[in-house]
Motif scaffolding. Structure first.
Motif, PDB file in Angstrom:
ATOM      1  N   LEU A 196       0.895  -1.156   0.000  1.00 40.54           N
ATOM      2  CA  LEU A 196       0.000   0.000   0.000  1.00 40.54           C
ATOM      3  C   LEU A 196       0.931   1.202   0.000  1.00 40.54           C
ATOM      4  O   LEU A 196       1.759   1.362   0.903  1.00 40.54           O
ATOM      5  CB  LEU A 196      -0.922   0.029   1.224  1.00 40.54           C
ATOM      6  CG  LEU A 196      -2.055  -1.006   1.280  1.00 40.54           C
ATOM      7  CD1 LEU A 196      -2.920  -0.767   2.501  1.00 40.54           C
ATOM      8  CD2 LEU A 196      -2.912  -0.971   0.036  1.00 40.54           C
ATOM      9  N   GLY A 198       1.535   5.265  -0.033  1.00 39.07           N
ATOM     10  CA  GLY A 198       0.849   6.497   0.343  1.00 39.07           C
ATOM     11  C   GLY A 198       1.678   7.725   0.063  1.00 39.07           C
ATOM     12  O   GLY A 198       2.907   7.704   0.175  1.00 39.07           O
ATOM     13  N   CYS A 230       7.270   6.352  12.592  1.00 41.52           N
ATOM     14  CA  CYS A 230       7.309   5.103  11.820  1.00 41.52           C
ATOM     15  C   CYS A 230       8.559   4.288  12.136  1.00 41.52           C
ATOM     16  O   CYS A 230       8.526   3.062  12.098  1.00 41.52           O
ATOM     17  CB  CYS A 230       7.210   5.406  10.331  1.00 41.52           C
ATOM     18  SG  CYS A 230       5.565   5.976   9.874  1.00 41.52           S
ATOM     19  N   CYS A 241       6.683  -7.274   7.588  1.00 38.39           N
ATOM     20  CA  CYS A 241       6.424  -5.882   7.194  1.00 38.39           C
ATOM     21  C   CYS A 241       7.714  -5.143   6.856  1.00 38.39           C
ATOM     22  O   CYS A 241       8.726  -5.286   7.531  1.00 38.39           O
ATOM     23  CB  CYS A 241       5.721  -5.132   8.327  1.00 38.39           C
ATOM     24  SG  CYS A 241       4.035  -5.686   8.576  1.00 38.39           S
ATOM     25  N   LEU A 243       8.977  -1.064   5.535  1.00 38.65           N
ATOM     26  CA  LEU A 243       8.562   0.330   5.330  1.00 38.65           C
ATOM     27  C   LEU A 243       9.706   1.067   4.658  1.00 38.65           C
ATOM     28  O   LEU A 243      10.833   1.004   5.118  1.00 38.65           O
ATOM     29  CB  LEU A 243       8.377   0.999   6.695  1.00 38.65           C
ATOM     30  CG  LEU A 243       7.031   1.004   7.373  1.00 38.65           C
ATOM     31  CD1 LEU A 243       7.153   1.745   8.682  1.00 38.65           C
ATOM     32  CD2 LEU A 243       5.983   1.650   6.503  1.00 38.65           C
ATOM     33  N   TYR A 245      10.520   5.060   2.957  1.00 39.45           N
ATOM     34  CA  TYR A 245       9.956   6.370   2.656  1.00 39.45           C
ATOM     35  C   TYR A 245      10.948   7.276   1.951  1.00 39.45           C
ATOM     36  O   TYR A 245      12.157   7.045   1.965  1.00 39.45           O
ATOM     37  CB  TYR A 245       9.418   7.055   3.907  1.00 39.45           C
ATOM     38  CG  TYR A 245      10.387   7.195   5.080  1.00 39.45           C
ATOM     39  CD1 TYR A 245      10.303   6.333   6.164  1.00 39.45           C
ATOM     40  CD2 TYR A 245      11.348   8.204   5.097  1.00 39.45           C
ATOM     41  CE1 TYR A 245      11.156   6.457   7.245  1.00 39.45           C
ATOM     42  CE2 TYR A 245      12.198   8.343   6.184  1.00 39.45           C
ATOM     43  CZ  TYR A 245      12.110   7.460   7.256  1.00 39.45           C
ATOM     44  OH  TYR A 245      12.954   7.588   8.326  1.00 39.45           O
ATOM     45  N   TYR A 265       5.440   6.933   1.154  1.00 39.51           N
ATOM     46  CA  TYR A 265       5.732   5.655   1.822  1.00 39.51           C
ATOM     47  C   TYR A 265       5.305   4.472   0.967  1.00 39.51           C
ATOM     48  O   TYR A 265       4.232   4.502   0.362  1.00 39.51           O
ATOM     49  CB  TYR A 265       4.940   5.552   3.143  1.00 39.51           C
ATOM     50  CG  TYR A 265       5.664   6.104   4.342  1.00 39.51           C
ATOM     51  CD1 TYR A 265       5.721   7.473   4.577  1.00 39.51           C
ATOM     52  CD2 TYR A 265       6.290   5.246   5.249  1.00 39.51           C
ATOM     53  CE1 TYR A 265       6.380   7.983   5.682  1.00 39.51           C
ATOM     54  CE2 TYR A 265       6.953   5.747   6.357  1.00 39.51           C
ATOM     55  CZ  TYR A 265       7.003   7.117   6.566  1.00 39.51           C
ATOM     56  OH  TYR A 265       7.662   7.622   7.658  1.00 39.51           O
ATOM     57  N   CYS A 267       4.408   0.789   2.029  1.00 43.11           N
ATOM     58  CA  CYS A 267       4.216  -0.174   3.126  1.00 43.11           C
ATOM     59  C   CYS A 267       4.097  -1.547   2.489  1.00 43.11           C
ATOM     60  O   CYS A 267       3.258  -1.742   1.613  1.00 43.11           O
ATOM     61  CB  CYS A 267       2.923   0.127   3.884  1.00 43.11           C
ATOM     62  SG  CYS A 267       2.836   1.807   4.483  1.00 43.11           S
ATOM     63  N   LYS A 276      -2.596  -3.807   5.193  1.00 42.74           N
ATOM     64  CA  LYS A 276      -3.633  -2.807   5.497  1.00 42.74           C
ATOM     65  C   LYS A 276      -3.426  -2.267   6.911  1.00 42.74           C
ATOM     66  O   LYS A 276      -3.487  -1.058   7.152  1.00 42.74           O
ATOM     67  CB  LYS A 276      -5.015  -3.472   5.368  1.00 42.74           C
ATOM     68  CG  LYS A 276      -6.166  -2.501   5.419  1.00 42.74           C
ATOM     69  CD  LYS A 276      -7.412  -3.151   4.833  1.00 42.74           C
ATOM     70  CE  LYS A 276      -8.606  -2.216   4.940  1.00 42.74           C
ATOM     71  NZ  LYS A 276      -9.347  -2.368   6.186  1.00 42.74           N
ATOM     72  N   TYR A 279      -0.404   0.068   6.941  1.00 43.40           N
ATOM     73  CA  TYR A 279      -0.719   1.365   6.323  1.00 43.40           C
ATOM     74  C   TYR A 279      -1.538   2.235   7.286  1.00 43.40           C
ATOM     75  O   TYR A 279      -1.251   3.424   7.461  1.00 43.40           O
ATOM     76  CB  TYR A 279      -1.492   1.136   5.007  1.00 43.40           C
ATOM     77  CG  TYR A 279      -1.833   2.431   4.306  1.00 43.40           C
ATOM     78  CD1 TYR A 279      -0.892   3.082   3.514  1.00 43.40           C
ATOM     79  CD2 TYR A 279      -3.088   3.014   4.433  1.00 43.40           C
ATOM     80  CE1 TYR A 279      -1.191   4.273   2.878  1.00 43.40           C
ATOM     81  CE2 TYR A 279      -3.406   4.214   3.798  1.00 43.40           C
ATOM     82  CZ  TYR A 279      -2.443   4.831   3.022  1.00 43.40           C
ATOM     83  OH  TYR A 279      -2.739   6.020   2.410  1.00 43.40           O
ATOM     84  N   GLU A 280      -2.513   1.625   7.926  1.00 41.45           N
ATOM     85  CA  GLU A 280      -3.359   2.412   8.839  1.00 41.45           C
ATOM     86  C   GLU A 280      -2.555   2.974  10.009  1.00 41.45           C
ATOM     87  O   GLU A 280      -2.799   4.083  10.471  1.00 41.45           O
ATOM     88  CB  GLU A 280      -4.525   1.543   9.337  1.00 41.45           C
ATOM     89  CG  GLU A 280      -5.581   1.365   8.261  1.00 41.45           C
ATOM     90  CD  GLU A 280      -6.624   0.288   8.564  1.00 41.45           C
ATOM     91  OE1 GLU A 280      -7.498   0.089   7.723  1.00 41.45           O
ATOM     92  OE2 GLU A 280      -6.527  -0.357   9.638  1.00 41.45           O
ATOM     93  N   LEU A 301      -3.805   7.448  -0.502  1.00 42.84           N
ATOM     94  CA  LEU A 301      -3.351   6.133  -0.942  1.00 42.84           C
ATOM     95  C   LEU A 301      -3.139   6.221  -2.451  1.00 42.84           C
ATOM     96  O   LEU A 301      -4.082   6.542  -3.186  1.00 42.84           O
ATOM     97  CB  LEU A 301      -4.415   5.086  -0.619  1.00 42.84           C
ATOM     98  CG  LEU A 301      -4.083   3.675  -1.073  1.00 42.84           C
ATOM     99  CD1 LEU A 301      -2.933   3.100  -0.256  1.00 42.84           C
ATOM    100  CD2 LEU A 301      -5.298   2.773  -0.972  1.00 42.84           C
TER     101      LEU A 301
END
Ligand SMILES: [Zn+2]
Ligand SMILES: [Zn+2]
Length: 465
Positions: A196, A198, A230, A241, A243, A245, A265, A267, A276, A279-280, A301
């Motif tokens: 995902l 963003g 983050c 996971c 991440l 950026y 980002y 994710c 999900k 991302y949230e 998104l």
């Protein structure tokens, strides 16, 4: 009768057109374009398809309904035949920013984008496969529909999602494609990560950084605090996971409190649920940062790569087909090219043998492989059994998304791998047209995967950057 593991007409097409196909691949390579802006590549693909048996090929502006020859073309769709089954052969057209390099065995930067993921070879594998297959279908009176899709934006994660919105995959019975890589050719499934992505914007108040900093509300502070949040978040997510950026706007000058700043980002996680959740929580870090800095926060998104449901019987089938097709025959010049390239990249002599530098295809089939990166081929798997076979076309030891890949993708090393991979796709699709039992087996397997609906996965609103 088969010749070189291929239907004789497929073989004949390649014998007659390989050189032209190499020119097409080199043309796409020499005009690298970023995802969704693949104008030259789409026009070159359109020209090749229309002169090789697809007079009704169209250039589509993906995501806005299928249109012909629009001002900003970016995908090509060509069809032959009619009725069921519908088999899709899928290619890619887009390049990567900053990876321009000559088609020479060393670092020779060319400003701008470059085919550092070898998508010009994917375009060529799919194009050759579709043209050869169409020729064979006509000669042998094969029933069914062949659909060639040259997709416009794998690297921006949206190409196939936009095509899916246009219904390009909705009626497919099978979808197959190949992606090159600095490893051996393999038709084994390789799970990828979901993404995902963003784009997060902060808006504050500008002020003189020395004269009246108290009057400012720094959007850059917010970006930094979001990133900090983050970084702490990393410890408290599941191990799958990832991440990453990039600060896409950090203000104009140190002495101006920036009223605008933004960060992008990606994710990633191993499944739709984890990604999900990740991302949230990233969005929450942004909200918190906005609170701390008294700025406004706007999360967007920008794309989704969902979980890729690999259809194992389809991979196994393509593996068996590929075993009949002779491996690429590299020349001394090819090995020399690969050797010099890797030595230039590593800055040291390599003791790798020729066969290690440009390995033969993998002969055994061991089923599901280790996790790889990710691909928007995942999108197709929500509509039909999908196989994304991979590997070959660049020197072993090249990193992914790299100028060494750009160099190989413009050279005979890449072109030869694409021709062989295209033959696997062509023969695989050719035999599948007459093999309803295979299609049924792939669909029966597909049903065991409990795939959620595509609409459900895309229920979060995607916005343009
Ligand atoms: Zn890539
Ligand atoms: Zn790629």
């Amino acid at each position: 009768m088969k010749v070189n593991g291929l239907n004789k007409w497929i073989n004949e097409w390649y014998e007659q057109h390989e050189e032209e196909l190499n020119e097409y691949m080199h043309d796409v390579w020499a005009h690298p374009e970023l995802g969704l802006f693949t104008k030259h590549a789409a026009e070159a693909s359109y020209a090749f398809a229309t002169t090789h048996g697809f007079p009704d090929a169209i250039i589509s502006r993906a995501g806005e309904g299928v249109k012909t020859n629009t001002e900003n073309p970016n995908a090509v769709i060509a069809e032959y035949g009619s009725g069921k089954p519908v088999i899709g052969i899928v290619g890619e057209l887009d390049a990567l920013p900053g990876l321009g390099n000559g088609d020479v065995p060393g670092k020779a930067p060319i400003a701008g984008p470059g085919h550092g993921c070898g998508h010009n070879l994917i375009a060529g594998a799919a194009m050759g496969a579709a043209c050869a297959l169409r020729y064979a279908m006509e000669k042998e009176g094969i029933k069914g529909t062949l659909r060639l899709v040259e997709a416009p934006g794998e690297e921006v994660g949206r190409g196939k999602a936009l095509l899916a919105k246009d219904g390009v995959f909705s009626d497919m019975d099978l979808a197959i494609m190949w992606h090159p890589g600095p490893n051996e050719f393999s038709a084994e499934p390789q799970p990828g990560l979901c993404i995902l992505a963003g784009s997060f914007e902060f808006r504050g108040k500008s002020a003189h950084a020395a004269g009246a900093p108290w009057a400012g509300r720094s959007a850059l502070d917010a970006v930094q605090l979001m990133n900090m949040g983050c970084e702490f978040l990393r410890e408290h997510v599941t191990k799958d996971c990832l991440l990453h950026y990039q600060i896409t706007n950090g203000g104009g000058a140190p002495n101006i409190v920036p009223d605008y700043a933004s960060v992008k980002y990606f994710c990633r996680a191993a499944n739709n649920e984890h990604v999900k959740d990740l991302y949230e929580r990233v969005v929450k870090c942004g909200e918190g940062a906005a609170h701390m800095t008294d700025t406004e926060f706007e999360p967007k998104l920008i794309f989704i790569i969902p979980y890729f449901y690999q259809n194992e019987p389809l991979y196994k089938y393509l593996h068996d087909i590929s075993m009949e097709i002779p491996d690429v025959e590299y020349t001394e010049e090819d090995y020399e090219f690969a050797r010099k390239l890797i030595e230039d990249y590593t800055g040291a002599a390599t003791d790798k043998s020729n066969e290690e530098l440009l390995p033969a295809s993998k002969k055994t089939y061991e089923g599901m492989q280790e996790r790889s990166t990710c691909t928007d081929a995942a999108d197709m798997s929500y509509f039909c059994p999908t196989a994304h076979i991979h590997g070959g076309g660049s020197a072993a030891g090249s990193p992914g998304h790299h100028w060494t890949i750009t160099a190989c993708s413009g050279s005979p090393i890449g072109q030869k791998a694409a021709v062989r991979a295209g033959k696997v796709l062509a023969e695989g699709a050719f035999e599948a047209f007459g093999n309803q039992a295979l299609i049924d087996e792939c669909w029966a397997f597909q049903k065991t995967l409990n795939i959620p609906s595509y609409d459900e996965v895309y229920s979060i609103e995607i916005k343009d950057e």
